[in-house]
Design an enzyme around this catalytic site. Structure first.
Site, PDB file in Angstrom:
ATOM      1  N   ARG A   1       0.815  -1.221   0.000  1.00  0.00           N
ATOM      2  CA  ARG A   1       0.000   0.000   0.000  1.00  0.00           C
ATOM      3  C   ARG A   1       0.851   1.275   0.000  1.00  0.00           C
ATOM      4  O   ARG A   1       0.451   2.292  -0.552  1.00  0.00           O
ATOM      5  CB  ARG A   1      -0.940  -0.042   1.222  1.00  0.00           C
ATOM      6  CG  ARG A   1      -1.871   1.156   1.358  1.00  0.00           C
ATOM      7  CD  ARG A   1      -2.895   0.922   2.464  1.00  0.00           C
ATOM      8  NE  ARG A   1      -3.496   2.158   2.941  1.00  0.00           N
ATOM      9  CZ  ARG A   1      -4.671   2.630   2.510  1.00  0.00           C
ATOM     10  NH1 ARG A   1      -5.388   1.938   1.636  1.00  0.00           N
ATOM     11  NH2 ARG A   1      -5.155   3.760   2.967  1.00  0.00           N
TER      12      ARG A   1
ATOM     13  N   ILE B   1      -7.072   8.070  -1.217  1.00  0.00           N
ATOM     14  CA  ILE B   1      -7.041   6.609  -1.187  1.00  0.00           C
ATOM     15  C   ILE B   1      -7.859   6.240   0.046  1.00  0.00           C
ATOM     16  O   ILE B   1      -7.686   6.828   1.116  1.00  0.00           O
ATOM     17  CB  ILE B   1      -5.592   6.057  -1.131  1.00  0.00           C
ATOM     18  CG1 ILE B   1      -5.553   4.523  -1.007  1.00  0.00           C
ATOM     19  CG2 ILE B   1      -4.774   6.663  -0.003  1.00  0.00           C
ATOM     20  CD1 ILE B   1      -4.126   3.919  -1.096  1.00  0.00           C
ATOM     21  N   SER B   2      -8.790   5.300  -0.108  1.00  0.00           N
ATOM     22  CA  SER B   2      -9.702   4.964   0.989  1.00  0.00           C
ATOM     23  C   SER B   2      -8.950   4.359   2.176  1.00  0.00           C
ATOM     24  O   SER B   2      -7.870   3.775   2.021  1.00  0.00           O
ATOM     25  CB  SER B   2     -10.746   3.959   0.518  1.00  0.00           C
ATOM     26  OG  SER B   2     -11.415   4.451  -0.621  1.00  0.00           O
ATOM     27  N   GLN B   3      -9.580   4.485   3.342  1.00  0.00           N
ATOM     28  CA  GLN B   3      -9.082   3.842   4.559  1.00  0.00           C
ATOM     29  C   GLN B   3      -8.965   2.326   4.311  1.00  0.00           C
ATOM     30  O   GLN B   3      -9.845   1.743   3.674  1.00  0.00           O
ATOM     31  CB  GLN B   3     -10.126   4.139   5.637  1.00  0.00           C
ATOM     32  CG  GLN B   3      -9.878   3.557   6.995  1.00  0.00           C
ATOM     33  CD  GLN B   3     -11.113   3.741   7.880  1.00  0.00           C
ATOM     34  OE1 GLN B   3     -12.174   4.195   7.415  1.00  0.00           O
ATOM     35  NE2 GLN B   3     -10.985   3.417   9.133  1.00  0.00           N
ATOM     36  N   PRO B   4      -7.918   1.676   4.824  1.00  0.00           N
ATOM     37  CA  PRO B   4      -7.754   0.235   4.568  1.00  0.00           C
ATOM     38  C   PRO B   4      -8.996  -0.592   4.938  1.00  0.00           C
ATOM     39  O   PRO B   4      -9.400  -1.473   4.168  1.00  0.00           O
ATOM     40  CB  PRO B   4      -6.558  -0.151   5.460  1.00  0.00           C
ATOM     41  CG  PRO B   4      -5.771   1.112   5.593  1.00  0.00           C
ATOM     42  CD  PRO B   4      -6.764   2.227   5.580  1.00  0.00           C
TER      43      PRO B   4
END
Ligand code: SAH
Length: 214
Positions: free
Chosen positions: A38, A64-67
């Site tokens: 990531r 970028i979205s939260q994991p």
């Protein structure tokens, strides 16, 4: 994809503490999240924050979205080997990379050329050859390649575009955040009679933008 170091440790911790701990259990998905680097999907000055429990800016006003959100939406989409998947909103390319490892073919649409180009380059370097990133409007979907086993939308429209529902196979799933500011995740499953919809919790995404007609 092993980097045998610091980032591998951060990544394993991310999966255990942020994802497994919140109830995502699919072993294939957890394995893939432990492998995809990531930190290579964020701007260089953000590398050290890449495994933190939040979205990160990737430029052009996008994130970028939260994991955990990537994990949760992927679990709801439930891609299987052999599946053809459509993603709307390539952004960094991270979600597309996760999907590439779980399905056989991934198409991802983006409207910002610079983001699309960077994502293409990242996926190429990681050897993920089963993703095609296209500059195209997500509201329209990709009728040329439809139908899909799954469609995932990573920006929020005010309501679910009918074009996307129409591009699902029977049994296929559309995972989409819907709403303005306060958004809710919806999962639509195509049946032989129409579509079933269920709600899957509150989320926050950048808006799915309207493109000026050409
Ligand atoms: N999935 C991404 C996060 C996406 S952020 C990741 O893993 O990093 C949302 C993205 O949707 C942004 O890159 C934005 O440019 C794109 N987007 C916004 N409106 C769009 C539209 N109408 N069609 C396609 N992409 C769109």
């Amino acid at each position: 994809m092993e980097d045998g170091n610091f980032f591998t440790i951060l990544r394993r911790r991310m999966v255990t503490e942020q994802i497994l701990a919140r109830g995502v259990r699919d072993p294939r998905l957890l394995e893939v999240l432990k492998e995809i680097p990531r930190h290579l999907f964020v701007p260089p000055e953000r590398v050290e924050e890449a495994y933190e429990d939040r979205p990160l800016p990737i430029g052009h006003g996008q994130t970028i979205s939260q994991p955990y959100i990537v994990a949760r939406m992927t679990e709801l989409l439930a891609p299987r080997p052999g599946d053809r998947i459509l993603e709307i909103g390539t952004g960094s390319g991270y979600q597309a990379a996760v999907l590439a490892r779980l399905a056989s073919e991934v198409f991802s649409l983006e409207i910002i050329p610079e983001l699309a180009e960077t994502a293409v380059e990242r996926l190429r370097r990681l050897g993920l050859t089963n993703v095609r990133i296209l500059l195209a409007d997500g509201y329209r979907g990709l009728p040329e390649e439809a139908p899909f086993d799954g469609i995932i939308v990573t920006a929020a429209p005010l309501e679910t575009p009918k074009a996307l529902l129409d591009q699902l196979k029977v049994g296929g799933r559309l995972v989409i955040p819907v709403g303005h500011l306060e958004q809710e995740l919806h999962v639509h499953t195509r049946t032989d009679k129409g579509w079933d919809r269920r709600r899957a919790g509150a989320v926050r995404f950048v808006p799915l933008r309207r493109m000026p007609p050409r």
